[in-house]
Design a protein around this motif. Sequence first.
Motif, mmCIF file in Angstrom:
data_model
loop_
_atom_site.group_PDB
_atom_site.id
_atom_site.type_symbol
_atom_site.label_atom_id
_atom_site.label_comp_id
_atom_site.label_asym_id
_atom_site.label_seq_id
_atom_site.Cartn_x
_atom_site.Cartn_y
_atom_site.Cartn_z
ATOM 1 N N PRO A 85 14.881 0.505 2.559
ATOM 2 C CA PRO A 85 14.474 1.362 3.682
ATOM 3 C C PRO A 85 13.253 2.225 3.422
ATOM 4 C CG PRO A 85 16.241 2.415 2.478
ATOM 5 C CD PRO A 85 15.973 1.104 1.766
ATOM 6 N N ASN A 86 12.710 2.224 2.221
ATOM 7 C CA ASN A 86 11.623 3.147 1.902
ATOM 8 C C ASN A 86 10.378 2.871 2.744
ATOM 9 O OD1 ASN A 86 13.083 4.487 -0.103
ATOM 10 N ND2 ASN A 86 12.449 3.041 -1.674
ATOM 11 N N ARG A 87 9.821 3.926 3.340
ATOM 12 C CA ARG A 87 8.577 3.883 4.122
ATOM 13 C C ARG A 87 8.649 2.898 5.284
ATOM 14 N NH1 ARG A 87 4.331 1.976 1.584
ATOM 15 N NH2 ARG A 87 5.338 1.385 -0.359
ATOM 16 N N ILE A 88 9.817 2.763 5.886
ATOM 17 C CA ILE A 88 9.987 1.921 7.076
ATOM 18 C C ILE A 88 10.571 2.774 8.205
ATOM 19 C CG2 ILE A 88 11.194 -0.044 8.091
ATOM 20 C CD1 ILE A 88 11.074 -1.426 5.397
ATOM 21 N N LEU A 89 9.976 2.658 9.393
ATOM 22 C CA LEU A 89 10.511 3.258 10.605
ATOM 23 C C LEU A 89 10.865 2.149 11.584
ATOM 24 C CD1 LEU A 89 9.011 5.706 9.303
ATOM 25 C CD2 LEU A 89 8.390 6.434 11.613
ATOM 26 N N ILE A 134 11.491 11.811 10.129
ATOM 27 C CA ILE A 134 11.283 13.234 9.874
ATOM 28 C C ILE A 134 10.231 13.415 8.788
ATOM 29 C CG2 ILE A 134 12.350 15.285 8.836
ATOM 30 C CD1 ILE A 134 13.145 15.086 11.695
ATOM 31 N N ALA A 135 10.373 12.658 7.691
ATOM 32 C CA ALA A 135 9.428 12.796 6.576
ATOM 33 C C ALA A 135 8.013 12.414 6.983
ATOM 34 C CB ALA A 135 9.898 11.933 5.394
ATOM 35 N N PHE A 136 7.870 11.339 7.752
ATOM 36 C CA PHE A 136 6.526 10.898 8.129
ATOM 37 C C PHE A 136 5.862 11.906 9.055
ATOM 38 C CE2 PHE A 136 3.543 8.665 10.919
ATOM 39 C CZ PHE A 136 2.658 8.191 9.967
ATOM 40 N N PHE A 137 6.525 12.302 10.127
ATOM 41 C CA PHE A 137 5.882 13.165 11.115
ATOM 42 C C PHE A 137 5.815 14.620 10.662
ATOM 43 C CE2 PHE A 137 7.115 9.507 13.770
ATOM 44 C CZ PHE A 137 5.853 9.202 14.263
ATOM 45 N N ALA A 138 6.611 15.019 9.662
ATOM 46 C CA ALA A 138 6.488 16.367 9.109
ATOM 47 C C ALA A 138 5.133 16.580 8.461
ATOM 48 C CB ALA A 138 7.599 16.631 8.090
ATOM 49 N N THR A 192 0.863 -1.183 0.000
ATOM 50 C CA THR A 192 0.000 0.000 0.000
ATOM 51 C C THR A 192 0.898 1.232 0.000
ATOM 52 O OG1 THR A 192 -0.102 0.279 2.415
ATOM 53 C CG2 THR A 192 -1.609 -1.329 1.421
ATOM 54 N N ARG A 193 0.315 2.405 0.252
ATOM 55 C CA ARG A 193 1.112 3.624 0.411
ATOM 56 C C ARG A 193 1.376 3.924 1.894
ATOM 57 N NH1 ARG A 193 -2.774 5.083 -3.132
ATOM 58 N NH2 ARG A 193 -3.763 6.522 -1.653
ATOM 59 N N CYS A 194 0.939 3.019 2.779
ATOM 60 C CA CYS A 194 1.197 3.188 4.213
ATOM 61 C C CYS A 194 2.678 2.995 4.519
ATOM 62 C CB CYS A 194 0.391 2.181 5.022
ATOM 63 S SG CYS A 194 -1.398 2.356 4.912
ATOM 64 N N TRP A 195 3.079 3.502 5.677
ATOM 65 C CA TRP A 195 4.412 3.281 6.210
ATOM 66 C C TRP A 195 4.357 2.088 7.163
ATOM 67 C CZ3 TRP A 195 8.584 7.183 5.871
ATOM 68 C CH2 TRP A 195 8.261 8.251 5.023
#
Length: 292
Positions: free
Chosen positions: A208-212, A253-257, A180-183
């Motif tokens: 590493p894309n879209r993984i925290l 940073i990208a997600f929570f921004a 999906t487009r989810c992280w």
Amino acid sequence: MRIFEPHVHMSFRTTDDYQAMEAAGVSVVLEPSSWLGQPRMHVGSFEDHFASLLGWERYRASQFGISHLCALALNPREANNGRVAQGVVELLPRYLPKEGVVAVGMVGFEDLSTDEEHYFVRQIELARVNELPLLVHTPLRDKKRATERSLAILREHRFPEEWVLIEDASEETLPLVLATRCWAGCLLGASTGMGEERVASAIRRHGPNRILVSSAADWSASDPLQVPKLADRMRAQGLAEDVVQMLLWGNPIAFFAQSGKLDPVEHGEAALLGQRGGHAGTLVRAPSPQIR
């Protein structure tokens, strides 16, 4: 390098932990509101918890040069607690607009009950109204089914997938989330998470894309230094430094921004909007007054 720890319960940790985390390179932490280990008896105990995250805990972190952010919600386990659930959801609109609240979470499922689904949907709408990202918990039991149901509910309610972090991902559910487009959030904690070796292997497999990644350290036997240790493990396994930096700094940073409360450009990509002055060169201010 600088590290953003995107899921750690510092309210249950000691000041020694803050000191050790700062020495290991952690400069930003995100603390979701949490279960206390036993059922709460009163809505007011949630209010005290929320106020502490927005005031005292931010100040305590600042003494060690660490920026403290939070996510607020009725957690899935207590969505089944009829004594408090409705009152907490009614309380949240007062707190979600506050400075330092960069997401709604954790929400989702623990037992896949109808009450959990009801309050999951209620909090999806709160995230939408407040234009905040959403942190979705998935349980140890029935993890795949809970993940599939969570993704289906998000689609049914047309919540932007790019604003969703599906936490506690496993090797089985990580591909479902990344399709999906989810992280996806991978927890390192020994009792509930994947651990350093399995997370490093997952990064090698999926990128590493879209993984925290986070320690999710709390009041249990847990290690708030697991994210810095993961960085060392990934380097030892030959992962490039830019991959390590993206995973442990750029991605959170990208997600929570997306909350609009975290500036990804100013002050080395970690400035919190609206804060002035601060401790040891950071932009962390003194504790906010009691919220009423």
